[in-house]
Design an enzyme around this catalytic site. Structure first.
Site, PDB file in Angstrom:
ATOM      1  CG  LEU A  63      -2.136  -0.927   1.167  1.00  0.00           C
ATOM      2  CD1 LEU A  63      -2.872  -0.946   2.503  1.00  0.00           C
ATOM      3  CD2 LEU A  63      -3.078  -0.520   0.037  1.00  0.00           C
ATOM      4  CE  LYS A 159     -11.775   0.240   6.667  1.00  0.00           C
ATOM      5  NZ  LYS A 159     -11.002  -0.270   5.487  1.00  0.00           N
ATOM      6  N   PRO A 184     -19.171  -2.393   5.842  1.00  0.00           N
ATOM      7  CG  PRO A 184     -17.937  -4.147   4.972  1.00  0.00           C
ATOM      8  CD  PRO A 184     -17.894  -2.676   5.184  1.00  0.00           C
ATOM      9  CB  VAL A 187     -17.209  -9.461   7.645  1.00  0.00           C
ATOM     10  CG1 VAL A 187     -17.479 -10.374   6.455  1.00  0.00           C
ATOM     11  CG2 VAL A 187     -17.448  -8.002   7.266  1.00  0.00           C
TER      12      VAL A 187
HETATM   13  P1  NAP Z   1      -7.882  -9.284   5.955  1.00  0.00           P
HETATM   14  O1  NAP Z   1      -8.177 -10.695   5.668  1.00  0.00           O
HETATM   15  O2  NAP Z   1      -6.832  -8.962   6.964  1.00  0.00           O
HETATM   16  O3  NAP Z   1      -7.582  -8.544   4.595  1.00  0.00           O
HETATM   17  C1  NAP Z   1      -6.834  -7.365   4.532  1.00  0.00           C
HETATM   18  C2  NAP Z   1      -6.024  -7.395   3.260  1.00  0.00           C
HETATM   19  O4  NAP Z   1      -5.279  -6.175   3.178  1.00  0.00           O
HETATM   20  C3  NAP Z   1      -5.014  -8.549   3.228  1.00  0.00           C
HETATM   21  O5  NAP Z   1      -4.959  -9.049   1.926  1.00  0.00           O
HETATM   22  C4  NAP Z   1      -3.708  -7.839   3.580  1.00  0.00           C
HETATM   23  O6  NAP Z   1      -2.569  -8.470   3.045  1.00  0.00           O
HETATM   24  C5  NAP Z   1      -3.926  -6.497   2.924  1.00  0.00           C
HETATM   25  N1  NAP Z   1      -3.031  -5.498   3.489  1.00  0.00           N
HETATM   26  C6  NAP Z   1      -2.993  -5.064   4.771  1.00  0.00           C
HETATM   27  N2  NAP Z   1      -2.003  -4.141   4.904  1.00  0.00           N
HETATM   28  C7  NAP Z   1      -1.422  -4.014   3.683  1.00  0.00           C
HETATM   29  C8  NAP Z   1      -0.339  -3.245   3.191  1.00  0.00           C
HETATM   30  N3  NAP Z   1       0.336  -2.407   3.972  1.00  0.00           N
HETATM   31  N4  NAP Z   1      -0.014  -3.375   1.879  1.00  0.00           N
HETATM   32  C9  NAP Z   1      -0.685  -4.232   1.067  1.00  0.00           C
HETATM   33  N5  NAP Z   1      -1.706  -5.002   1.479  1.00  0.00           N
HETATM   34  C10 NAP Z   1      -2.073  -4.879   2.779  1.00  0.00           C
HETATM   35  O7  NAP Z   1      -9.200  -8.559   6.483  1.00  0.00           O
HETATM   36  P2  NAP Z   1     -10.643  -8.403   5.826  1.00  0.00           P
HETATM   37  O8  NAP Z   1     -11.599  -8.604   6.920  1.00  0.00           O
HETATM   38  O9  NAP Z   1     -10.777  -9.158   4.588  1.00  0.00           O
HETATM   39  O10 NAP Z   1     -10.602  -6.849   5.511  1.00  0.00           O
HETATM   40  C11 NAP Z   1     -10.700  -6.333   4.213  1.00  0.00           C
HETATM   41  C12 NAP Z   1     -11.219  -4.923   4.308  1.00  0.00           C
HETATM   42  O11 NAP Z   1     -12.509  -4.946   4.909  1.00  0.00           O
HETATM   43  C13 NAP Z   1     -10.375  -3.992   5.148  1.00  0.00           C
HETATM   44  O12 NAP Z   1     -10.376  -2.731   4.520  1.00  0.00           O
HETATM   45  C14 NAP Z   1     -11.130  -3.921   6.479  1.00  0.00           C
HETATM   46  O13 NAP Z   1     -10.886  -2.722   7.140  1.00  0.00           O
HETATM   47  C15 NAP Z   1     -12.557  -3.999   5.954  1.00  0.00           C
HETATM   48  N6  NAP Z   1     -13.565  -4.460   6.934  1.00  0.00           N
HETATM   49  C16 NAP Z   1     -13.484  -5.700   7.514  1.00  0.00           C
HETATM   50  C17 NAP Z   1     -14.479  -6.101   8.389  1.00  0.00           C
HETATM   51  C18 NAP Z   1     -14.481  -7.451   9.046  1.00  0.00           C
HETATM   52  O14 NAP Z   1     -15.283  -7.680   9.971  1.00  0.00           O
HETATM   53  N7  NAP Z   1     -13.672  -8.407   8.617  1.00  0.00           N
HETATM   54  C19 NAP Z   1     -15.530  -5.225   8.701  1.00  0.00           C
HETATM   55  C20 NAP Z   1     -15.582  -3.976   8.090  1.00  0.00           C
HETATM   56  C21 NAP Z   1     -14.596  -3.610   7.197  1.00  0.00           C
HETATM   57  P3  NAP Z   1      -1.790  -9.629   3.870  1.00  0.00           P
HETATM   58  O15 NAP Z   1      -2.640 -10.849   3.699  1.00  0.00           O
HETATM   59  O16 NAP Z   1      -0.466  -9.710   3.220  1.00  0.00           O
HETATM   60  O17 NAP Z   1      -1.725  -9.141   5.296  1.00  0.00           O
END
Ligand code: NAP
Length: 347
Positions: A63, A159, A184, A187
């Protein structure tokens, strides 16, 4: 014939992997970004998705790497930006949460604009809408989180700042970019890969009795498959504009425990029965929360004893996504936790 090409950032993430699966299923070519080497074993689950061999390419980019995003975006027709650090506890909130979330948004949307991409969907969060629940209030897309900071709910601050920047960039683009944000709640649901997401860990921790008592906490729960459908619908529907809360139902920890028990999903696990609630219970847990790490402490102090409610109906009305029942989501979450070996039975 292959449809258009969609860039999905953070393709290996819990939510993004479902977005990739959905896009491939609909015939799109997908350019997914990851942090590691695309040939690594941890990305094998993505490469094994139906259609991936023909239409998924993985690119490595961080990022914070501004220049790295330009070649990634070239030739794409739309971008779904999900990559962002997702955890409550970090060493340095600015360095580990806020900076990558904000810089990532700037770099991804900046490169998208340079590449002539006109459609962007960004994964924001209910965290950008409310810093803390207000019992009796139903949050809507008109609400913004105005209280979180590097000290108070820093993930929420990250966020909020990232989504605010996304809207500012859209405004600056003067019609060249059309943005939709999906916001969301918590999740849950099955995971395409073996990693345990912090949101799904809520159910695992409940079943394993990590907290010996039920806390007076609540979440707006949504199924990861519905979150993926929301992203794809937001990208596909030309009339989709603005923010969409993506959350089905407010579920307290006690209700979640009850639903798990009723469905026979708690058998053999250490699900707590004692419910610490009311003024005294909440005060006691707040006292114990002082011993937690900073991010968790901040979350507990702002969320305990309050009921979070948000109106996710715009998503159904305008994007046509009907939420799965929370019982289905919980059943599939537990089945999946067992499948990936995240639930070592305590007995
Ligand atoms: P996740 O599985 O941790 O996915 C996050 C992704 O972002 C991973 O692929 C991670 O890569 C990547 N990432 C993090 N830091 C990075 C960096 N510095 N450079 C490049 N890639 C980076 O979590 P998720 O739940 O799927 O979250 C996805 C999105 O949804 C996020 O924006 C989160 O804030 C949002 N969200 C999640 C929830 C929830 O309940 N899960 C709720 C609301 C919003 P790596 O695998 O290499 O770490």
């Amino acid at each position: 014939m292959t449809k258009r090409t969609v860039c999905v950032t953070g393709a290996s993430g819990f939510i993004a992997a479902h977005v990739v699966r959905e896009l491939l299923e609909r015939g799109y070519a997908v350019r997914g970004t990851v942090r590691g080497n695309p040939s690594e074993r941890r990305y094998a689950v993505l490469r094994a998705l139906p259609g991936a061999a023909e239409r998924l390419s993985l690119r490595t980019v961080e990022l914070l790497d501004e220049a790295g995003w330009r070649p990634v975006m070239r030739g794409c027709d739309a971008v779904i930006h999900t990559a962002s650090p997702f955890r409550l506890d970090v060493q340095d909130p600015k360095r580990d949460l806020i900076d990558p979330a904000v810089a990532g948004t700037r770099h991804v949307l900046g490169a998208a604009l340079e590449a002539g991409i006109a459609r962007a969907v960004t994964t924001s969060s209910l965290a950008a809408i409310s810093d803390e629940p207000v019992t009796g209030k139903v949050f809507t897309e008109a609400d913004w989180n105005v209280r979180s900071s590097a000290e108070r709910n820093p993930y929420y601050a990250a966020k909020t700042a990232a989504e605010r920047l996304a809207w500012a960039l859209e405004a600056q683009a003067d019609g060249a970019l059309c943005l939709v944000s999906i916001n969301p709640g918590l999740v849950l649901g099955p995971s395409i890969g073996p990693a345990l997401n912090p949101s799904v860990a809520v159910v695992r921790d409940l079943l394993l009795g990590v907290s010996p008592v039920l806390l007076d906490l609540s979440w707006m729960v949504v199924d990861v498959r519905d979150v993926a459908l929301a992203h794809v619908a937001a990208m596909e529907l030309p009339e989709a504009r603005g923010r969409f809360i993506c959350a089905a139902e407010s579920v307290s920890m006690a209700r979640m425990a009850q639903l798990l028990r009723q469905a026979g999903l708690a058998e053999g696990y250490a699900l707590p029965r004692l419910h610490l609630r009311g003024r005294l219970g909440t005060a006691l847990v707040k006292l114990i929360a002082q011993r937690q790490s900073a991010g968790t402490r901040s979350y507990l102090l702002t969320h305990l004893g309050k009921v979070l409610r948000a109106d996710g109906s715009r998503l159904t009305r305008e994007l046509g996504v009907a939420y799965r029942d929370v019982r289905t989501t919980l059943r599939d979450t537990v089945g999946d936790l067992e499948r990936w070996g995240h639930l070592a039975r305590p007995r």
